[in-house]
Design a protein around this motif. Structure first.
Motif, PDB file in Angstrom:
ATOM      1  N   PRO A   1      25.760 -33.612-135.649  1.00  9.72           N
ATOM      2  CA  PRO A   1      24.559 -34.304-136.106  1.00  9.72           C
ATOM      3  C   PRO A   1      23.364 -34.020-135.219  1.00  9.72           C
ATOM      4  O   PRO A   1      23.515 -33.525-134.092  1.00  9.72           O
ATOM      5  N   SER A   2      22.194 -34.362-135.692  1.00  7.19           N
ATOM      6  CA  SER A   2      20.963 -34.139-134.945  1.00  7.19           C
ATOM      7  C   SER A   2      21.045 -34.795-133.562  1.00  7.19           C
ATOM      8  O   SER A   2      21.505 -35.918-133.428  1.00  7.19           O
ATOM      9  N   GLY A   3      20.638 -34.041-132.546  1.00  7.11           N
ATOM     10  CA  GLY A   3      20.592 -34.586-131.194  1.00  7.11           C
ATOM     11  C   GLY A   3      21.898 -34.484-130.422  1.00  7.11           C
ATOM     12  O   GLY A   3      21.990 -34.951-129.281  1.00  7.11           O
ATOM     13  N   CYS A   4      22.932 -33.826-130.984  1.00  8.23           N
ATOM     14  CA  CYS A   4      24.233 -33.796-130.294  1.00  8.23           C
ATOM     15  C   CYS A   4      24.287 -32.711-129.216  1.00  8.23           C
ATOM     16  O   CYS A   4      25.255 -32.638-128.462  1.00  8.23           O
ATOM     17  N   GLY A   5      23.263 -31.849-129.153  1.00 13.22           N
ATOM     18  CA  GLY A   5      23.220 -30.858-128.078  1.00 13.22           C
ATOM     19  C   GLY A   5      23.498 -29.427-128.497  1.00 13.22           C
ATOM     20  O   GLY A   5      23.665 -28.542-127.652  1.00 13.22           O
ATOM     21  N   LYS A   6      23.490 -29.153-129.798  1.00 16.35           N
ATOM     22  CA  LYS A   6      23.779 -27.794-130.285  1.00 16.35           C
ATOM     23  C   LYS A   6      22.734 -26.799-129.785  1.00 16.35           C
ATOM     24  O   LYS A   6      23.066 -25.768-129.201  1.00 16.35           O
TER      25      LYS A   6
ATOM     26  N   ASN B   1      19.215 -38.756-118.817  1.00 18.87           N
ATOM     27  CA  ASN B   1      19.852 -38.475-120.105  1.00 18.87           C
ATOM     28  C   ASN B   1      20.756 -37.245-119.992  1.00 18.87           C
ATOM     29  O   ASN B   1      20.275 -36.126-119.832  1.00 18.87           O
TER      30      ASN B   1
ATOM     31  N   VAL C   1      22.610 -34.608-121.616  1.00 14.55           N
ATOM     32  CA  VAL C   1      22.544 -34.011-122.950  1.00 14.55           C
ATOM     33  C   VAL C   1      23.778 -33.151-123.228  1.00 14.55           C
ATOM     34  O   VAL C   1      24.283 -33.098-124.347  1.00 14.55           O
TER      35      VAL C   1
ATOM     36  N   GLU D   1      19.950 -22.403-136.627  1.00 14.23           N
ATOM     37  CA  GLU D   1      19.594 -22.845-137.991  1.00 14.23           C
ATOM     38  C   GLU D   1      18.726 -21.813-138.713  1.00 14.23           C
ATOM     39  O   GLU D   1      17.666 -22.160-139.249  1.00 14.23           O
TER      40      GLU D   1
ATOM     41  N   TYR E   1      18.556 -34.312-118.690  1.00 10.28           N
ATOM     42  CA  TYR E   1      17.108 -34.469-118.652  1.00 10.28           C
ATOM     43  C   TYR E   1      16.872 -35.834-118.015  1.00 10.28           C
ATOM     44  O   TYR E   1      17.036 -36.856-118.686  1.00 10.28           O
TER      45      TYR E   1
HETATM   46  N1  ATP Z   1      12.952 -30.799-123.190  1.00  8.33           N
HETATM   47  C1  ATP Z   1      13.634 -31.936-123.374  1.00  8.33           C
HETATM   48  N2  ATP Z   1      13.399 -33.030-122.617  1.00  8.33           N
HETATM   49  C2  ATP Z   1      14.112 -34.160-122.791  1.00  8.33           C
HETATM   50  N3  ATP Z   1      15.109 -34.317-123.709  1.00  8.33           N
HETATM   51  C3  ATP Z   1      15.367 -33.267-124.495  1.00  8.33           C
HETATM   52  C4  ATP Z   1      14.666 -32.019-124.390  1.00  8.33           C
HETATM   53  N4  ATP Z   1      15.169 -31.164-125.307  1.00  8.33           N
HETATM   54  C5  ATP Z   1      16.126 -31.843-125.951  1.00  8.33           C
HETATM   55  N5  ATP Z   1      16.259 -33.085-125.484  1.00  8.33           N
HETATM   56  C6  ATP Z   1      17.230 -34.101-125.945  1.00  8.33           C
HETATM   57  O1  ATP Z   1      18.497 -33.524-125.833  1.00  8.33           O
HETATM   58  C7  ATP Z   1      19.344 -33.976-126.899  1.00  8.33           C
HETATM   59  C8  ATP Z   1      19.976 -32.789-127.583  1.00  8.33           C
HETATM   60  O2  ATP Z   1      18.973 -32.049-128.240  1.00  8.33           O
HETATM   61  P1  ATP Z   1      19.310 -30.735-129.086  1.00  8.33           P
HETATM   62  O3  ATP Z   1      18.017 -30.181-129.593  1.00  8.33           O
HETATM   63  O4  ATP Z   1      20.168 -29.846-128.287  1.00  8.33           O
HETATM   64  O5  ATP Z   1      20.155 -31.341-130.271  1.00  8.33           O
HETATM   65  P2  ATP Z   1      20.624 -30.653-131.605  1.00  8.33           P
HETATM   66  O6  ATP Z   1      22.056 -31.027-131.768  1.00  8.33           O
HETATM   67  O7  ATP Z   1      20.293 -29.211-131.617  1.00  8.33           O
HETATM   68  O8  ATP Z   1      19.753 -31.439-132.685  1.00  8.33           O
HETATM   69  P3  ATP Z   1      18.934 -30.899-133.972  1.00  8.33           P
HETATM   70  O9  ATP Z   1      19.960 -30.568-135.009  1.00  8.33           O
HETATM   71  O10 ATP Z   1      18.096 -32.093-134.349  1.00  8.33           O
HETATM   72  O11 ATP Z   1      18.116 -29.732-133.506  1.00  8.33           O
HETATM   73  C9  ATP Z   1      18.480 -34.832-127.797  1.00  8.33           C
HETATM   74  O12 ATP Z   1      18.733 -36.187-127.496  1.00  8.33           O
HETATM   75  C10 ATP Z   1      17.069 -34.455-127.410  1.00  8.33           C
HETATM   76  O13 ATP Z   1      16.199 -35.524-127.601  1.00  8.33           O
END
Ligand code: ATP
Length: 368
Positions: free
Chosen positions: A37-42, A16, A18, A165, A13
């Protein structure tokens, strides 16, 4: 075939990154969990498979079908990917009855009326919602709404089931029951399933294999027992279950055994774990449940400790103990009087990591 292959999948993105070119394979009928963890890209990984996120590079294939290929500019639209998706929010239509919600994917596919009616009845029976077909979502509990979402995802026999989830809005007790029935339905239908969670218990309980993610990269892939018992990095060790990470110094090693001094001037542990010749500063990973605590020293390997804290956790006590300035946790079924006791760390219970090397993706534990 409905196996899924993710090959060097990358997603940016802007600046960033991801997803950092991740690769893994899900066999037909397998239940694989993306954990981290939250934000790792799952979620981004799951949505890329569903066609709801736009990867920058790499490829995704399902059986013989290419769903996405950055180099070949292939990007199948979501409705032609044959993936059933269940979101955390369930996303069921509030203005449609249960039966209409479940019928919706079949109507989209223009299936004959009689076939739709039969499939809806069969699928609602499968998720235990046969009696509530005419209700509306606001007349259902969270657990029942979740069953409707699941029924809607599987009613048209998708090649792959993607679950983001789906249990996290349920209370603790319902959640445990839902794990069992969800896993049961997945196994009965033999559906290739990719499940996203940040809940380690859920991942351990439900998965055939777990993909542990951190910062858009894969840390470790393995069966639940493997990632729990043989974590490849301190990150995996601390993310799955409770782990003590104890600083130590190698004072001798030979034949796959290593002597490690706890802290600067603590006791020396003789461990069944090899280390590289040059490794000196290490982190020992020891699970609290693998350490034994006793009021008397049992043998020369017993370590004198001071008891700093005690918590009763139902099935056992968790003691916070210290030895030569180093603190760690020990689980014990029996109460120990204190204020001092003896800890016994079995020689095979510790994993040894090089403390000076950064935790890199797929890092293997230190080997000779
Ligand atoms: N549309 C978007 N634009 C910019 N960044 C994004 C977008 N969607 C997600 N991100 C970023 O991508 C990264 C991964 O997000 P993702 O939702 O895949 O994480 P996750 O592991 O599923 O976290 P969670 O458990 O909090 O849902 C995060 O840093 C998030 O801020």
């Amino acid at each position: 075939m409905s196996d899924v292959t993710i090959d060097r999948l990358g997603l940016d993105y802007g600046d960033n990154t991801v997803l950092k070119d991740i690769s893994f394979h899900v066999a037909e009928g397998e239940f694989v969990t993306l954990l981290g963890p939250s934000g790792c890209g799952k979620t981004t990984t799951l949505m890329s498979i569903a066609g709801l996120a736009a990867p920058t590079r790499g490829s995704i294939t399902c059986g013989e079908v290419t769903l996405f290929d950055g180099a070949r500019r292939i990007n199948r639209p979501p409705e032609r990917r044959d993936c059933g998706v269940v979101f955390q929010s369930y996303a069921i239509w509030p203005h449609m009855s249960v039966a209409d919600n479940v019928a919706y994917p079949l109507r989209l596919r223009r299936r004959p009326k009689a076939e739709i009616a039969a499939a809806v009845a069969e699928t609602l029976a499968l998720v235990g919602m046969g009696d509530l077909a005419e209700r509306y979502p606001h007349e259902l509990s969270g657990g029942q709404q979740q069953r409707v979402a699941m029924a809607r995802a599987v009613v048209y026999s998708p090649r792959v089931l993607l679950l983001d989830e789906p249990l996290s809005n349920l209370d603790a007790k319902l959640r445990e029951q839902a794990r069992v029935w969800l896993k049961d339905i997945q196994a009965r239908l033999g559906l290739t399933t990719i499940f996203v969670t940040h809940d380690q218990d859920e991942a351990l309980a439900m998965s055939d294999r777990i993909v542990v993610m951190k910062d858009g990269a894969i840390e470790q892939i393995g069966a639940p027992e493997e990632v729990y018992r043989e974590p490849s990095s301190p990150f995996v060790a601390s993310f799955l279950g409770s782990s003590n990470l104890i600083a130590g110094t190698v004072v001798g090693s030979s034949g796959g055994r290593t002597d490690v001094r706890i802290g600067q001037d603590g006791a020396v542990l003789a461990l069944d774990a090899p280390v590289g010749a040059a490794v000196r500063d290490v982190q020992l990973m020891v699970r609290p449940e693998d350490v034994e605590l006793s009021e008397q020293a049992r043998d020369r390997a017993s370590i004198p400790v001071r008891i700093e804290s005690r918590m009763f956790l139902g099935s056992h006590y968790r003691y916070g103990v210290s030895h030569a300035g180093t603190s760690f946790f020990v689980d014990s079924r029996d109460a120990v009087a204190g204020p001092t006791a003896h800890a016994h760390i079995p020689s095979g219970a510790a994993r040894v990591f090089d403390a000076t090397s950064p935790t890199t993706p797929n890092q293997e534990p230190v080997r000779a």
